[in-house]
Structure formats: C-alpha cells, structure tokens
Design an enzyme around this catalytic site. Structure first.
Site, PDB file in Angstrom:
ATOM      1  N   ASP A  85      -4.714   3.809  -8.641  1.00 52.13           N
ATOM      2  CA  ASP A  85      -3.723   3.077  -9.440  1.00 52.13           C
ATOM      3  C   ASP A  85      -4.474   2.357 -10.567  1.00 52.13           C
ATOM      4  O   ASP A  85      -4.806   2.956 -11.579  1.00 52.13           O
ATOM      5  CB  ASP A  85      -2.991   2.132  -8.477  1.00 52.13           C
ATOM      6  CG  ASP A  85      -1.867   1.358  -9.110  1.00 52.13           C
ATOM      7  OD1 ASP A  85      -1.542   1.618 -10.266  1.00 52.13           O
ATOM      8  OD2 ASP A  85      -1.308   0.461  -8.455  1.00 52.13           O
TER       9      ASP A  85
ATOM     10  N   ARG B 107       4.151   6.800   6.356  1.00 54.45           N
ATOM     11  CA  ARG B 107       2.906   7.543   6.103  1.00 54.45           C
ATOM     12  C   ARG B 107       2.992   8.963   6.660  1.00 54.45           C
ATOM     13  O   ARG B 107       2.279   9.851   6.224  1.00 54.45           O
ATOM     14  CB  ARG B 107       1.715   6.839   6.773  1.00 54.45           C
ATOM     15  CG  ARG B 107       1.352   5.495   6.181  1.00 54.45           C
ATOM     16  CD  ARG B 107      -0.010   5.066   6.708  1.00 54.45           C
ATOM     17  NE  ARG B 107      -0.286   3.656   6.540  1.00 54.45           N
ATOM     18  CZ  ARG B 107      -0.746   3.096   5.427  1.00 54.45           C
ATOM     19  NH1 ARG B 107      -0.951   3.830   4.360  1.00 54.45           N
ATOM     20  NH2 ARG B 107      -0.998   1.803   5.380  1.00 54.45           N
TER      21      ARG B 107
HETATM   22  P1  5GP Z   1      -6.031   0.388  -7.083  1.00 54.38           P
HETATM   23  O1  5GP Z   1      -7.244  -0.432  -6.755  1.00 54.38           O
HETATM   24  O2  5GP Z   1      -6.369   1.712  -7.719  1.00 54.38           O
HETATM   25  O3  5GP Z   1      -5.076  -0.397  -7.927  1.00 54.38           O
HETATM   26  O4  5GP Z   1      -5.275   0.593  -5.727  1.00 54.38           O
HETATM   27  C1  5GP Z   1      -5.169   1.787  -5.058  1.00 54.38           C
HETATM   28  C2  5GP Z   1      -4.418   1.515  -3.769  1.00 54.38           C
HETATM   29  O5  5GP Z   1      -3.155   0.901  -4.043  1.00 54.38           O
HETATM   30  C3  5GP Z   1      -4.084   2.805  -3.030  1.00 54.38           C
HETATM   31  O6  5GP Z   1      -5.123   3.210  -2.161  1.00 54.38           O
HETATM   32  C4  5GP Z   1      -2.819   2.412  -2.289  1.00 54.38           C
HETATM   33  O7  5GP Z   1      -3.133   1.782  -1.079  1.00 54.38           O
HETATM   34  C5  5GP Z   1      -2.161   1.400  -3.194  1.00 54.38           C
HETATM   35  N1  5GP Z   1      -1.091   2.012  -4.019  1.00 54.38           N
HETATM   36  C6  5GP Z   1      -1.102   2.242  -5.344  1.00 54.38           C
HETATM   37  N2  5GP Z   1       0.045   2.790  -5.751  1.00 54.38           N
HETATM   38  C7  5GP Z   1       0.812   2.930  -4.642  1.00 54.38           C
HETATM   39  C8  5GP Z   1       2.142   3.453  -4.417  1.00 54.38           C
HETATM   40  O8  5GP Z   1       2.849   3.934  -5.305  1.00 54.38           O
HETATM   41  N3  5GP Z   1       2.591   3.420  -3.148  1.00 54.38           N
HETATM   42  C9  5GP Z   1       1.860   2.912  -2.099  1.00 54.38           C
HETATM   43  N4  5GP Z   1       2.397   2.925  -0.888  1.00 54.38           N
HETATM   44  N5  5GP Z   1       0.606   2.404  -2.280  1.00 54.38           N
HETATM   45  C10 5GP Z   1       0.095   2.425  -3.552  1.00 54.38           C
END
Ligand code: 5GP
Length: 192
Positions: A103, A165
């Site tokens: 993300d 999940r």
């Molecule tokens: P980042 O550090 O890249 O912002 O976070 C990644 C993490 O955010 C992923 O491993 C996941 O746990 C969570 N995440 C990001 N987008 C989503 C989403 O659309 N749905 C869910 N359930 N988790 C997300």
C-alpha cells in the site's frame, strides 16, 4: 425496520479465483527462472500472505526454504514492531519477501532494510497486489501480480477485523458501515 442488505451493495468482486491462480502460476515461473538452484529463502509476511504464499510457493520449481515474519506498523511514521521473527539465518542468502499487498510501501521499506542489515546477498519482493497510487515510500516490487485501486479489499488473505482471509476470491468493500452492521451478508462470498 431493519433492511437486509445484499452482497452486491456491500462488496464487489475484483478478482476471481481462476484469475488469481493463473497469475500466480506465471509469477511462480518467473521466480523459478530467476532463482533456479540459488537456494532462495522466502520470507512470508503474516498473516495476510499465507494463502498467496501457499499457492505461489508450490509453483516454484526449485529447492527453497520458507520462513515467516510478523510485523505491526504504527501509523504512518514507518515505525514497525516485530511480532514474530524468522529463524533461518539470512546471511549471504537470496531473500524473497512474500507480501499480500503493498500500500504505502512503508512496511516493505523497513523490511527490506532489515533483511539487508542481516547480510542477505539479495533482497527482492513478490507481492500479489500493488496499490501503486497510494505509495509513500519508494520501494521496488520485483514480482507483482496485479495493480489495484484505492478501495479496501478483503479475501484471499486480506481481512476485515480478522475475517474473510479464507475467501478464494478478492473483493472490494463498497460500504464499510453496512459491512459493520451486516457482516453476515458476506456469507455468499465466504461460501465461494
Ligand atoms: P503498507 O505499509 O504498504 O502501507 O501496508 C501494507 C499492509 O497494509 C498490508 O500487508 C495489509 O496488511 C494492509 N493493507 C493495505 N491495503 C489493504 C486492503 O485493501 N485491505 C486489507 N485488508 N489490508 C490492507
């Protein structure tokens, strides 16, 4: 009067099981080609990456090791806490991080640095999903399944409050308030 919502008003199908699996087979082929006889260590990020890793790693046709890591990220500071660490020595190894979704990229950035600090010979990432437009940290994703939009996604490893999940397909939540009130409406998606 309480109106009972239907699935279509709460969530919409983003990726069917067959599309996920055929892309995973391609990713497995690419990993096989690039890591053939290089004895890679796949570090699977808990918990969301478990279904993806289980399917992907059975498409990798070379000897490898599999380990797991759990991280908690605190807000947008990029600070993370380790909830479960790997037990495989990573010094001089080819490490491949297995992520469900990238993300902002903040978690992945910290993770890559950690692996390099442990003396990995190379670090690369395989991620099923990429929310590219939301990226804050500049991190490479060497193997990427699908680029997705900004929606909140559930299924195929991704959860809402620990649930969903186990879905074989991927869904975007259209109305989080409605899901909160009537989570049972996801029953049809859960049943597959
Ligand atoms: P980042 O550090 O890249 O912002 O976070 C990644 C993490 O955010 C992923 O491993 C996941 O746990 C969570 N995440 C990001 N987008 C989503 C989403 O659309 N749905 C869910 N359930 N988790 C997300």
């Amino acid at each position: 009067m309480i109106l009972v919502a239907d699935l279509e008003t709460v969530a919409t199908l983003v990726l069917e099981e067959a599309d996920i699996q055929s892309r995973i087979a391609e990713m497995g082929d690419a990993l096989t080609r690039d890591f053939y006889q290089r004895d890679p260590v796949f570090v699977v990020m808990l918990s969301g990456s478990v279904p993806f890793a289980a399917d992907l790693l059975r498409c990798v046709k070379t000897t490898c090791e599999i380990d797991f890591m759990g991280l908690n990220r605190f807000g947008e500071s990029g600070r993370v806490g380790v909830t479960l660490d790997t037990s495989t020595p990573l010094f001089d190894r080819h490490v491949v991080i297995v992520e469900d979704i990238v993300d902002t990229g903040l978690t992945l950035k910290v993770l890559r640095t950690m692996m390099l600090d442990r003396g990995a010979q190379s670090v690369s990432t395989v991620a099923l999903l990429d929310k590219h437009r939301r990226r804050m940290a500049d991190v490479p994703i060497e193997y990427r399944g699908f680029e997705v939009g900004d929606e909140f996604l559930v299924g195929y490893g991704l959860d809402w409050k620990g649930k969903f999940r186990n879905l074989r397909s991927l869904w975007a939540v259209l109305d989080l308030d409605l899901l909160e009130q009537q989570a049972g409406v996801m029953g049809r998606a859960v049943a597959g």
